[in-house]
Design an enzyme around this catalytic site. Structure first.
Site, PDB file in Angstrom:
ATOM      1  N   ARG A 123       0.684  -1.229  -0.260  1.00  0.00           N
ATOM      2  CA  ARG A 123      -0.058   0.099  -0.295  1.00  0.00           C
ATOM      3  C   ARG A 123       0.440   1.243   0.133  1.00  0.00           C
ATOM      4  NH1 ARG A 123      -2.179   0.251   6.183  1.00  0.00           N
ATOM      5  NH2 ARG A 123      -0.271  -1.219   7.025  1.00  0.00           N
ATOM      6  N   PHE A 144     -14.924  -3.100   0.709  1.00  0.00           N
ATOM      7  CA  PHE A 144     -15.125  -2.265   0.115  1.00  0.00           C
ATOM      8  C   PHE A 144     -15.211  -1.659  -0.957  1.00  0.00           C
ATOM      9  CE2 PHE A 144     -14.216  -1.688   4.801  1.00  0.00           C
ATOM     10  CZ  PHE A 144     -14.962  -2.257   6.020  1.00  0.00           C
ATOM     11  N   ASP A 203      -7.643  -7.670  11.835  1.00  0.00           N
ATOM     12  CA  ASP A 203      -9.678  -7.430  12.000  1.00  0.00           C
ATOM     13  C   ASP A 203     -10.177  -8.387  11.599  1.00  0.00           C
ATOM     14  OD1 ASP A 203      -9.456  -4.706  12.507  1.00  0.00           O
ATOM     15  OD2 ASP A 203      -9.070  -4.144  10.194  1.00  0.00           O
ATOM     16  N   GLU A 245     -19.066   4.448   0.550  1.00  0.00           N
ATOM     17  CA  GLU A 245     -18.450   3.795  -0.993  1.00  0.00           C
ATOM     18  C   GLU A 245     -19.557   3.616  -2.634  1.00  0.00           C
ATOM     19  OE1 GLU A 245     -18.883   2.370   2.218  1.00  0.00           O
ATOM     20  OE2 GLU A 245     -16.783   2.353   3.037  1.00  0.00           O
ATOM     21  N   ARG A 297      -1.636  -5.303   3.181  1.00  0.00           N
ATOM     22  CA  ARG A 297      -1.637  -4.654   3.930  1.00  0.00           C
ATOM     23  C   ARG A 297       0.144  -4.525   5.127  1.00  0.00           C
ATOM     24  NH1 ARG A 297      -3.083  -5.580  10.608  1.00  0.00           N
ATOM     25  NH2 ARG A 297      -2.554  -3.700  11.386  1.00  0.00           N
ATOM     26  N   HIS A 342      -5.470  -3.945   2.154  1.00  0.00           N
ATOM     27  CA  HIS A 342      -6.282  -4.468   2.542  1.00  0.00           C
ATOM     28  C   HIS A 342      -6.836  -6.049   2.047  1.00  0.00           C
ATOM     29  CE1 HIS A 342      -4.948  -1.439   5.143  1.00  0.00           C
ATOM     30  NE2 HIS A 342      -5.395  -2.028   5.775  1.00  0.00           N
ATOM     31  N   SER A 379      -4.616   4.502   6.234  1.00  0.00           N
ATOM     32  CA  SER A 379      -4.236   3.264   5.711  1.00  0.00           C
ATOM     33  C   SER A 379      -4.191   3.252   4.366  1.00  0.00           C
ATOM     34  CB  SER A 379      -5.895   2.765   6.209  1.00  0.00           C
ATOM     35  OG  SER A 379      -6.121   2.507   7.026  1.00  0.00           O
TER      36      SER A 379
END
Lengths: 330, 281
Positions: free
Chosen positions: A21, A94, A128, A69, A178, A120, A48
């Site tokens: 990322r 998302f 998560d 989104e 990530r 991610h 992020s």
């Protein structure tokens, strides 16, 4: 470039580690400098997605979309009408499942030049848990006509791919992750959409990987080499359009295939490879992928091991498919 | 404003096109199309700065329109052709194989005048927000117009876009709601009541106006008022009262003609009520 087979372990450990990322964030900044019509949108995950550098450099070209989104995708589609090149940023989950219909109608069917940048992805999102660990996104995106699907393996490749998708006209789904992973490409390694990158040449088995599993594939190839098995390793960073010529050329020499990816087996890169070979050159294949299950909380390394995506799983799959090729009991 | 009789003749012709197209395809959506005829004729013939003969996807220097409730494609196709975006006889291909006039508007076949696909509801306002922001970023002082069904406002994405437009002060955006109170399953009130639309849009930070969508003079007034209110940091929403099926008595005021084609006798009856004809295709 390191020779991954002959290098000793200390040389591998010395490789710099960075998150993909961050490669996107740096690439986006550079794209902003090179293309005055590049704009960015983010759904409340600017840090992020590492989009802060672009935001700071081009505040008028950065558009905060909030936690909404579906609207972000539509806004991006609208911006292309005025000749802008929008890069949307949020987690892969998302970026796809949540907004599938918006991508389908307003972007893919409408042939809009939107770059859907998705961080991610997969199990390596980690702690998560399964709500955020999407493993179906490549399948959803590759099914859409007009969509290009890219999944990169390290910082430099992700940075270079960001440049490549800016120059490519058409909708792109761009998947990265990530965790910090070894940098295994060079700053000037060419990134050509639709052209697989050869990592190493071998003769016993074709191993095709992408994303974070390119590194695990390298570790597996080292282990196999120590046991006298020669691996032909391709980095299939572009899932669609797939580099079928490279795939066919390799399996013609090796006669068997293992695919490795951080995604569901159904809908993944391995499935695309199988479809290609079924039409052109039926070939024994084993799939290293998540097998019809959701993930869970854990560290990235723990999760890759538990869900059968680690180097040892790739080694086993290679041995198994070589046995099948040789007509031996697998 | 052109002479009211000229515009009214156009409206009647467009209504004739609508019922004939839907009859010819044995499918389509006449109710909302008839209800939005006066609005779209007024918009395309008097309000928007456009250049149909030099149509381009980016619409640089022009006003843009997005039809978010894409199922009322018959009225849009008729108005686009009558305004010169493509030849009027092409209306006969509506909903047929190999046509550019898809059941719901699409870009893939390259029909001039259409900049994004619509049909799956709730997406047009977001797209318009992006197009309006692009106008601003490109330094173009032009307007972006949209049309939405009132039932369509039940889609969550509409309200995401409403928040976005107000937050980003997209004040070159003028949206209209086809406020006919009907949707497929019945009245909006019965299916999923929307409460006070005026209060809702106002609370979301929009400048809100109302008008009669069949009164050309009132439409003239509200377009002027909307543009006068625009440019002040707020997007504009016009709640436009309409009758579904307007102009054909047996289609008026009911959801039953949302998506049903007239048979031969019904077509004859409808056309007898829409006598003034410029020229049928």
């Amino acid at each position: 470039m390191l020779d991954f087979i002959t290098a000793d372990n200390s040389e591998l450990e010395a490789l710099e580690r960075k998150d993909t990322r961050s490669g996107f964030g740096q690439g986006l900044l550079e794209v902003g400098q090179a293309h005055p019509n590049a704009v960015a949108l983010c759904a409340d995950l600017t840090g992020s997605l590492k989009m802060n550098a672009f935001k700071d450099a081009f505040p008028d070209r950065f558009h905060q979309a909030g936690i909404a989104e579906a609207n972000m995708i539509g806004v991006a589609a609208g911006m292309t009408i005025g000749g802008l090149i929008p890069f949307t940023g949020t987690f892969a989950n998302f970026s796809t499942g949540r907004v599938y219909d918006q991508i389908r109608q307003s972007v893919a069917y409408s042939e809009k030049n939107v770059k859907i940048c998705a961080s991610h992805c997969g199990l390596t999102l980690g702690e998560d848990g399964a709500t955020h660990q999407i493993l179906e996104d490549v399948g959803m995106m590759k099914m859409l006509p007009n969509m290009t699907v890219i999944h990169t393996c390290d910082y430099e490749q992700t940075r270079n791919a960001t440049h490549a998708i800016a120059k490519h006209h058409g909708p792109v789904y761009f998947r990265f992750g990530r965790p910090k992973v070894p940098i295994i490409t060079e700053a000037d390694t060419p990134f050509i959409i639709g052209q697989a990158r050869r990592v190493m040449t071998g003769s016993d088995v074709t191993l095709v990987a992408n994303g974070h599993l390119v590194w695990n594939a390298i570790l597996a190839a080292r282990q196999l080499a120590a046991e006298g098995v020669s691996v032909d390793l391709l980095d299939m960073h572009t899932v669609k359009p797939m580099d079928e010529a490279a795939l066919i050329e390799s399996v013609k020499r090796t006669g068997c295939l293992v695919t490795a990816e951080e995604h569901q087996r159904a809908g993944g890169m391995g499935e695309s490879a199988a479809a290609c070979l079924a039409s052109h050159m039926p070939t024994p294949q084993r799939f290293v992928a998540v097998n019809d299950s959701f993930g869970e909380s854990g560290t990235p390394a723990q999760l890759l091991e538990k869900y059968g995506l680690g180097p040892s799983a790739i080694v086993s799959a290679c041995k198994e498919v070589i046995a099948v090729k040789q007509g031996l009991p697998a | 404003m052109s002479s009211p009789s000229t515009l009214r003749d156009l409206c009647t012709q467009v209504r004739r096109d609508i019922v004939r197209m839907v009859h010819g395809a044995s499918s389509g959506h006449p109710g909302g199309s008839l209800g939005c005829t006066d609005f779209l004729v007024k918009l395309y013939f008097e309000e928007m700065q456009i250049d149909p003969s030099n149509w381009s996807m980016d619409g640089k220097g022009e006003d843009l329109f997005f039809l978010s409730n894409g199922h009322i494609s018959p009225v849009w196709y008729s108005v686009l052709s009558r305004r010169g975006y493509f030849d009027v006889p092409e209306l006969a291909t509506f909903r047929k194989l190999n046509s550019r006039l898809q059941g719901h508007p699409a870009t893939e076949e390259g029909l001039p005048g259409i900049r994004v696909a619509s049909g799956s509801l709730g997406q047009g306002l977001s797209v318009a927000c992006g197009a309006a922001q692009a106008k601003k970023l490109n330094g173009e002082d032009r307007w972006v117009y949209t049309l939405h069904g009132d039932g369509e406002l039940q889609e969550g994405q509409i309200w995401e876009a409403a928040i976005y437009a107000a937050h980003h002060k997209i004040d070159n955006l003028i949206s209209f709601v086809d406020w006919n109170g009907q949707q497929i399953d019945g009245s909006v009130e019965d299916v999923m009541s929307l409460g006070s639309l005026h209060d809702k849009w106002s609370a979301f930070g929009w400048e809100v106006m109302e008008c009669n969508g069949h009164d050309l003079e009132d439409l003239d007034r509200v377009f002027k008022a909307a543009r006068a209110a625009g440019g002040n940091g707020k997007p504009v929403m016009v709640l436009m009262r309409t009758d579904m099926g307007r102009g054909v008595d047996f289609m008026e005021g009911t959801h039953k003609w949302h998506g049903v084609a007239p048979n031969d006798d019904q077509l004859k009856s409808a056309l007898s009520q829409l006598e003034t004809s410029l020229s049928d295709y």
